[in-house]
Write a protein that holds these residues in place. Structure first.
Motif, PDB file in Angstrom:
ATOM      1  N   UNK A   1       4.513  16.806  -6.461  1.00 20.75           N
ATOM      2  CA  UNK A   1       4.318  16.089  -7.735  1.00 20.75           C
ATOM      3  C   UNK A   1       3.755  14.685  -7.549  1.00 20.75           C
ATOM      4  N   UNK A   2       2.597  14.575  -6.890  1.00 20.08           N
ATOM      5  CA  UNK A   2       2.015  13.255  -6.638  1.00 20.08           C
ATOM      6  C   UNK A   2       1.662  12.526  -7.933  1.00 20.08           C
ATOM      7  N   UNK A   3       1.057  13.273  -8.857  1.00 20.90           N
ATOM      8  CA  UNK A   3       0.640  12.651 -10.120  1.00 20.90           C
ATOM      9  C   UNK A   3       1.837  12.112 -10.895  1.00 20.90           C
ATOM     10  N   UNK A   4       2.934  12.872 -10.897  1.00 21.13           N
ATOM     11  CA  UNK A   4       4.133  12.434 -11.610  1.00 21.13           C
ATOM     12  C   UNK A   4       4.697  11.160 -10.987  1.00 21.13           C
TER      13      UNK A   4
ATOM     14  N   UNK B   1       0.835  -1.195   0.000  1.00 22.72           N
ATOM     15  CA  UNK B   1       0.000   0.000   0.000  1.00 22.72           C
ATOM     16  C   UNK B   1       0.869   1.242   0.000  1.00 22.72           C
ATOM     17  N   UNK B   2       0.514   2.228  -0.823  1.00 25.19           N
ATOM     18  CA  UNK B   2       1.275   3.477  -0.929  1.00 25.19           C
ATOM     19  C   UNK B   2       0.383   4.648  -0.521  1.00 25.19           C
ATOM     20  N   UNK B   3       0.777   5.314   0.557  1.00 27.63           N
ATOM     21  CA  UNK B   3       0.091   6.531   0.981  1.00 27.63           C
ATOM     22  C   UNK B   3       0.960   7.722   0.606  1.00 27.63           C
ATOM     23  N   UNK B   4       0.355   8.721  -0.030  1.00 25.47           N
ATOM     24  CA  UNK B   4       1.092   9.927  -0.405  1.00 25.47           C
ATOM     25  C   UNK B   4       0.608  11.095   0.440  1.00 25.47           C
ATOM     26  N   UNK B   5       1.557  11.885   0.936  1.00 23.85           N
ATOM     27  CA  UNK B   5       1.189  12.986   1.813  1.00 23.85           C
ATOM     28  C   UNK B   5       2.221  14.090   1.802  1.00 23.85           C
TER      29      UNK B   5
ATOM     30  N   UNK C   1       2.565   8.188 -11.950  1.00 19.99           N
ATOM     31  CA  UNK C   1       2.805   7.752 -13.319  1.00 19.99           C
ATOM     32  C   UNK C   1       4.128   6.993 -13.445  1.00 19.99           C
ATOM     33  N   UNK C   2       5.153   7.431 -12.710  1.00 17.34           N
ATOM     34  CA  UNK C   2       6.443   6.742 -12.754  1.00 17.34           C
ATOM     35  C   UNK C   2       6.308   5.331 -12.184  1.00 17.34           C
ATOM     36  N   UNK C   3       5.569   5.209 -11.087  1.00 14.48           N
ATOM     37  CA  UNK C   3       5.356   3.874 -10.496  1.00 14.48           C
ATOM     38  C   UNK C   3       4.603   2.991 -11.472  1.00 14.48           C
TER      39      UNK C   3
ATOM     40  N   UNK D   1      14.815  12.469  -8.159  1.00 11.61           N
ATOM     41  CA  UNK D   1      14.413  11.842  -6.899  1.00 11.61           C
ATOM     42  C   UNK D   1      13.153  10.997  -7.071  1.00 11.61           C
ATOM     43  N   UNK D   2      12.205  11.486  -7.849  1.00 10.44           N
ATOM     44  CA  UNK D   2      10.964  10.745  -8.079  1.00 10.44           C
ATOM     45  C   UNK D   2      11.238   9.445  -8.827  1.00 10.44           C
ATOM     46  N   UNK D   3      12.153   9.484  -9.786  1.00 12.12           N
ATOM     47  CA  UNK D   3      12.526   8.260 -10.500  1.00 12.12           C
ATOM     48  C   UNK D   3      13.127   7.243  -9.536  1.00 12.12           C
ATOM     49  N   UNK D   4      13.979   7.695  -8.637  1.00 11.65           N
ATOM     50  CA  UNK D   4      14.618   6.782  -7.695  1.00 11.65           C
ATOM     51  C   UNK D   4      13.610   6.187  -6.720  1.00 11.65           C
TER      52      UNK D   4
END
Length: 289
Positions: A185-188, A75-79, A191-193, A138-141
Motif C-alpha cells: 500500500x505505497x500510495x496509501x 528522504x523517504x524510500x519505499x520498497x 497519502x497518510x504522510x 500500521x500505516x497510520x502509525x
C-alpha cells in the motif's frame, strides 16, 4: 447526517445517525482515529458498513500556513524489504519501517492461499477485512512517526515516487517480486504522510525514484546491488544498505528541486552531506518540469 463536537471532551464527537424507526435519528458518540484540530471545520461526513463494522468518514477543513524555511530534509524510500526507509540529510539518522507489516501481510497471504484451496470463500472475506484494518493501523502509525520526526528536526519531506517501478517489465517477470510490489500500500502510506504533514504546515514533495537505488550517494557513479539489501559502488568502493542509499539520493534530489518551489533549507554542514553541493544544480535541472 450531522456531526457535532462533544462539549464535555476534547477528542469525542456526536453523530446523528438516520434511523427509519426513530424521528430525527439517533445521536451516537464517536471518537476519531486521530483527534481533529480544535479550529477545524467539519465539511461533510459519510457513514458506511464494511463487513460487520460501521465506519464514519469525516472531511474537515482547516487553514494551515505552509512553512517555507527548514533546517533539514528527510528522504523517504519505499520498497519491498522495508515499506519505508527515512534518512535525515543533516545527520544521516536512518529509520527502517515495515518489518512487522511484512510479517502480517505474509501471514495473511499464507492463510488466503490455504483457504483458497479449501474454497472457504466466506472465511477469506473475513480475514481480508481483518488484514485491511491491521495494515491501515500500521500505516497510520508509520506516517505519524515520520511526520513527528520532521517536526522534531524542522525538516521538509521528500518521497520517492514508485509509479515507474510498477510499469517496469523486468520486475513484472519475477512473479513473487511483482506480487509484493503491486500489493504493497505505497500510495496509501504516501497519502497518510501528506495529510498529516499538511496539518502541521510541513512541505512534502515527490520526486522520481529512477536510479536512486543504483547511484552511489557519495560519488554519484553507478553501482550495483549485490543483494536485495546491499549496495556497492565499484568506483569509490562504498558499501551501504541499499534502501538507505536510495533514501539519501531521494533527499538530495528533492533538495535540488526545492528552490524552484520557493522553499529554502539552511542545513548545518555535517559528515552526512558529502558531495551534496556538487550535485545540487544538476539535480535541480534534471527535475525541472
Amino acid at each position: 447526517m450531522k456531526v457535532e463536537k462533544n462539549p464535555n471532551t476534547v477528542s469525542e464527537y456526536w453523530a446523528r445517525i438516520p434511523v427509519k424507526t426513530v424521528r430525527g435519528g439517533v445521536w451516537v458518540g464517536i471518537k476519531p482515529y486521530e483527534p481533529l484540530p480544535m479550529n477545524a471545520k467539519i465539511c461533510e461526513s459519510r457513514l458506511y458498513k464494511q463487513g460487520s463494522n460501521w465506519f464514519l468518514y469525516l472531511v474537515v477543513e482547516q487553514d494551515v500556513p505552509e512553512k517555507s524555511e527548514y533546517q533539514n530534509v528527510i528522504g523517504i524510500d519505499m520498497g519491498i524489504k522495508h515499506i519505508a526507509t527515512s534518512v535525515e540529510l543533516a545527520s544521516g539518522k536512518t529509520i527502517f519501517y515495515g518489518k512487522q507489516l511484512n510479517r502480517v501481510r505474509g501471514h495473511y497471504f499464507w492463510l488466503r492461499k490455504n483457504l483458497g484451496k479449501a474454497k472457504a470463500i466466506d472465511t477469506i472475506k473475513k480475514i481480508g477485512e481483518r488484514e485491511s484494518r491491521t495494515t491501515n493501523d500500521m500505516l497510520h502509525k508509520i506516517s505519524r512517526e515520520i511526520v513527528d520526526q520532521a517536526i522534531a528536526t524542522d525538516a521538509a519531506i521528500v518521497i520517492g515516487n514508485l509509479k515507474h517501478l510498477r510499469r517496469n517489465r523486468i520486475q513484472q517477470r519475477r512473479k513473487r517480486g511483482a506480487r509484493l510490489l503491486n500489493s504493497f500500500p505505497y500510495s496509501r502510506l504516501t497519502q497518510y504522510i501528506k495529510y498529516k504533514a499538511a496539518l502541521e504546515g510541513i512541505k512534502v514533495i515527490e520526486v522520481s525514484k529512477a536510479w536512486t537505488s543504483q547511484t552511489c550517494t557519495e560519488c554519484r557513479n553507478k553501482g550495483v546491488r549485490l543483494t536485495q539489501g546491499l549496495f556497492k559502488c565499484e568506483h569509490c568502493h562504498t558499501e551501504e544498505n541499499a534502501d538507505r542509499n536510495a533514501a539519501f539520493n531521494i533527499a538530495k534530489r528533492g533538495l535540488g528541486y526545492m528552490s524552484k518551489l520557493g522553499v529554502s533549507v539552511n542545513m548545518p554542514r555535517t559528515s552526512a552531506m558529502h558531495s551534496l553541493s556538487a550535485m545540487m544544480s544538476g539535480e535541480a535541472i534534471a527535475l525541472a518540469r
